[in-house]
Enzyme design. Structure first.
Site, mmCIF file in Angstrom:
data_model
loop_
_atom_site.group_PDB
_atom_site.id
_atom_site.type_symbol
_atom_site.label_atom_id
_atom_site.label_comp_id
_atom_site.label_asym_id
_atom_site.label_seq_id
_atom_site.Cartn_x
_atom_site.Cartn_y
_atom_site.Cartn_z
ATOM 1 N N TYR A 133 -1.198 6.653 -4.000
ATOM 2 C CA TYR A 133 -0.776 5.842 -2.853
ATOM 3 C C TYR A 133 0.438 6.467 -2.185
ATOM 4 O O TYR A 133 0.483 6.612 -0.950
ATOM 5 C CB TYR A 133 -0.449 4.425 -3.323
ATOM 6 N N SER B 211 -0.490 9.484 -0.184
ATOM 7 C CA SER B 211 -1.137 9.154 1.088
ATOM 8 C C SER B 211 -0.109 8.712 2.122
ATOM 9 O O SER B 211 -0.214 9.064 3.305
ATOM 10 C CB SER B 211 -2.198 8.068 0.881
#
Length: 255
Positions: A160, A163
């Site tokens: 996460y 990203s």
């Protein structure tokens, strides 16, 4: 004339069924905008947001789509244009951690899902909206990245964080690319904001550990992100601001 006045403008907010996206949708409505509310699965939440937008005096439409698929971006933009005739501001808020896991425990399909939900969606939406904004003579894109993109994330959120770090880089690069077109691209970088995101993915002990690193000693609220988003979207307020990431984190990180 009010500085934060979006009268006559159409704002598309992705992931607006709850949390920061929902709060931003209402904030734009309070400033006079017509708001297109996007959601993936939480239709009830999206309808609740739409009702709040209407109560705030804004015109609203609701649109569904899984933005992890690049084709959905084009369909969403086409729907909003068919409904409202223009789009002046895009808020790329849709995203999710999916689940917390150590890197060695993240299967390929989950890695790609996390990257697609958080990064591919921003790329696809931006790619599709640019010709629209160019044809209109300019506009604003506001991305929602995360403090995780700078410090690597809390436990079990490396993919996460990766990203979101990519979203931050994309924001800077796209801002340079689109500056000659009068299109500004910026991002808000929230810290620990108490939303359904953390309700799903962060246990109380982990949340306590996070709080210990925040000088203000508390989590933030979605409403506390809205002013920054509106500022970055407003030509009157931030016409000479592009390629910037504004931290909203209670002092947790001061780059």
């Amino acid at each position: 004339m009010a500085f934060l006045d979006f009268t006559g403008q159409v704002v598309l907010v992705t992931g607006a069924s709850s949390g920061i996206g929902a709060a931003a949708a209402v904030g734009f409505a309070e400033a006079g905008a017509t708001v297109a509310v996007h959601y993936h699965q939480n239709e009830e939440g999206a309808r609740h947001t739409a009702n709040a937008v209407s109560t705030a005096g804004g015109t609203v439409s609701v649109h569904q789509g899984d933005l992890a698929g690049v084709e959905s971006a084009g369909l969403l933009v086409d729907e909003v244009l068919a409904k409202h005739g223009r789009i002046d501001v895009l808020v790329n808020n849709a995203g999710d951690l999916v689940r917390r896991a150590a890197v060695v425990d993240v299967p390929d399909d989950e890695f790609h899902r996390i990257m697609d939900v958080n990064l591919t969606s921003v790329f696809a939406m931006s790619r599709r909206i640019v010709p629209v904004l160019r044809a209109q003579g300019g506009g604003a894109i506001v991305n929602v990245t995360s403090i995780a993109g700078r410090h690597g994330g809390g436990g079990g959120s490396v993919v996460y964080a990766t990203s979101k770090g990519a979203v931050s880089t994309f924001t800077r690069g796209l801002a340079k690319e689109l500056a000659p077109d009068g299109i500004r691209v910026n991002a808000i970088s929230p810290g620990v904001i108490r939303t359904p995101f953390h309700d799903r993915h962060t246990g109380e002990e982990q949340l306590k550990a996070m709080l210990a690193t925040i000088p203000m000693g508390r989590t933030g609220t979605p409403h506390e992100c809205v002013g920054t988003i509106l500022y970055l979207a407003s030509d009157r307020m931030s016409s000479y601001v592009t390629g910037q990431l504004i931290e909203v984190n209670g002092g947790q990180l001061m780059p």
